[in-house]
Design an enzyme around this catalytic site. Structure first.
Site, mmCIF file in Angstrom:
data_model
loop_
_atom_site.group_PDB
_atom_site.id
_atom_site.type_symbol
_atom_site.label_atom_id
_atom_site.label_comp_id
_atom_site.label_asym_id
_atom_site.label_seq_id
_atom_site.Cartn_x
_atom_site.Cartn_y
_atom_site.Cartn_z
ATOM 1 N N LYS A 1 2.486 -3.247 6.483
ATOM 2 C CA LYS A 1 2.657 -3.257 5.067
ATOM 3 C C LYS A 1 4.277 -3.370 4.616
ATOM 4 C CE LYS A 1 -1.701 -4.164 2.897
ATOM 5 N NZ LYS A 1 -1.834 -5.531 2.669
ATOM 6 N N TYR B 1 -1.259 0.170 10.028
ATOM 7 C CA TYR B 1 -1.296 -0.460 8.793
ATOM 8 C C TYR B 1 0.000 -0.404 7.876
ATOM 9 C CZ TYR B 1 -3.711 -1.436 4.168
ATOM 10 O OH TYR B 1 -3.807 -2.020 3.101
ATOM 11 N N SER C 1 0.903 -1.156 -0.051
ATOM 12 C CA SER C 1 -0.108 -0.055 -0.038
ATOM 13 C C SER C 1 0.763 1.417 -0.016
ATOM 14 C CB SER C 1 -0.857 -0.026 1.051
ATOM 15 O OG SER C 1 -1.531 1.254 1.525
#
Lengths: 328, 328
Positions: free
Chosen positions: A153, A149, A125
């Site tokens: 990633k 998050y 991402s």
């Protein structure tokens, strides 16, 4: 060729599944079987001519990965994750699924050994990047995520590169732009509004815009996302070297430009359904997100978007999701 | 103030311990106790006026971290790691100690809660970077490690930043240059020869040089390393923001320049003890290592080296380790 899709019930997973079943092959190889894993049962495709196995399992179960790879799928699409907003609120759950789950997977692959070295396509991402940014984020810009998050990633990118370097798997990580227009109903992603303000008005519903019109962001359509995944699964990685994580091409537009495109494609009546209601929490998260990229390396490696303008993105949504119609 | 040193039996840990005991304070605060952890017992300091506790434990023991932080040390120096060469050969051990161990530590800190937010000084490494490089690696260059060790350090940097951002601890990661001259006996680090070719000839012994004279690398003395650690432990981090990992200043010199400095400081008789014996494995690893950095951000934040030239590094080694004498 056997293909495993992890996180198959998500939006990208479903789009990818549809495409694979429609094509019947991946690159020049016929697909002999498809395993669709997710924590909720992925929808069983109707009239599929390829054997499809549905697996409902927790990606963060330490014992869950081995059975998934036991049949040695040649290609694994790893789309499993909880989204940014949820990973930020549910700290432990985020690390468990987005980090530990990935480790269980790559360890299960490694444990098979015996020459098994599947192509592992991992969806990373742009959340691996954190403000402040240059105007365009280049291919060698560092990772300073501002969410858990994005941290997870980024860590998975590092693991994928190391496990590939050691010959345990043949990995490639692709950093998807924000997918727009995301079909279906809103999920917990903080980026949801970028799609909501297009999808909901086209369906005749009101949509809330929680940020200002000058917020710039980086988008690609679901068509492009599926295209990136297929290219990542089939491209020759023999000469890619150790840098196996790439920012994907996309379109950099402001919210105002999104709305102007909606006006051009669908008219002012549709645009009037957007209601401005600033949300400090969303504004805060989005302020730390990238706005534009130069993606020279991905382009040189053959990754291309399906759209040239945001108008194209809206049109492909109307075509693919709304049967060519929308509520004027 | 109570201080915990993890990996205290290593070279940097011992130097740091000596310095803290000599000073009796850290910044403007008196040290009330020192806990020295390592997998082998750290040497018990003689005639210390500060209570010193020696803990022998496996850093990768999931249950080992909680007792170490139970007394809520205000400052934790996390130097625990297995070195690059060993982590490359012992894949599982590397991940267990260099990654999982760090996670157990930060989770144990977080589990205390109740406002406990210690300064955590983590020694990262320039091995987070992987070739090809720009001439000088800047503060925003991306991490593409070419070893599992570098991968593990890079992951720990990301974790440290995320746990700091969430308020679970007050972390700072410092990427040490290769420490030269490393005292004592050779360890399993692939970088060992950079020190061996100085230390061994000064002690009257032959040293093997496994790479060519034009190999350029990035060095700092043990004095500088201890100085970096103390500054990281005491500096004001209130305004540092979310980017909490920094490349430390150092000296960029070639092996040939190291040898020329040795000749100037100690004479040709000492230099004659260096034996050239190329080792393809070492050459391969070192080829992927950084050579030079611009460390503007660390310098702006007050980090400085103790030396101006490689001659200074050799002189400080003779002073600190050899009582001012060497074998001509």
């Amino acid at each position: 060729m056997h293909i495993l899709i992890l996180g198959a019930a998500g939006m990208v997973g479903r789009k990818l599944t549809e495409r694979l079943l429609r094509d019947g092959h991946l690159g020049d190889r016929a697909i002999s079987g498809l395993t669709l894993q997710d924590v909720v049962a992925a929808p069983k495709p109707l009239d599929a001519t390829i054997p499809v196995t549905i697996v409902t399992s927790d990606f963060a179960d330490p014992l869950g990965a081995a059975p998934l790879v036991a049949s040695c799928p040649e290609v694994i699409f790893h789309l499993a994750a909880i989204v940014s907003g949820e990973a930020e609120v549910e700290f432990d759950k985020g690390y468990r699924i987005n980090l530990d789950g990935t480790r269980y997977l790559i360890e299960a692959i490694r444990a098979i050994g015996d020459g098994y070295r599947p192509r592992l396509v991992f969806t990373s991402s742009i959340a691996v990047f954190g403000a402040p940014f240059p105007d365009k984020i280049g291919d060698e810009f560092f990772h300073t995520p501002l969410t858990s998050y994005g941290t997870q990633k980024s860590i998975c990118e590092l693991l994928l590169a190391d496990y590939s370097r050691k010959g345990f798997l043949d990995g490639i990580g692709i950093r998807l732009p924000t997918i727009c227009v995301r079909p279906g109903t809103p999920n917990k992603a903080a980026s949801g509004f970028f799609s909501n303000i297009i999808r909901e008005p086209l369906a005749g519903h009101e949509a809330v815009l929680p940020v200002s019109d000058d917020v710039r962001h980086w988008h690609a359509s679901p068509r492009s996302a599926v295209g990136f995944l297929l290219h990542a699964a089939t491209m020759d990685l023999a000469t890619i070297g150790p840098r196996r994580n790439l920012s994907m091409p996309g379109l950099s537009v402001t919210v105002g430009e999104q709305i102007a495109a909606l006006q051009r494609v669908a008219g002012p009546g549709v645009v009037a359904r957007i209601r401005r209601e600033p949300d400090p929490a969303i504004i805060g998260i989005v302020a730390g997100w990238p706005r534009d990229f130069s993606t020279d390396r991905a382009k040189a490696l053959g990754f291309t978007t399906a759209e040239k303008t945001f108008d194209d993105i809206i049109r492909s949504h109307i075509e693919d999701e709304l049967g060519g119609e929308f509520v004027r």
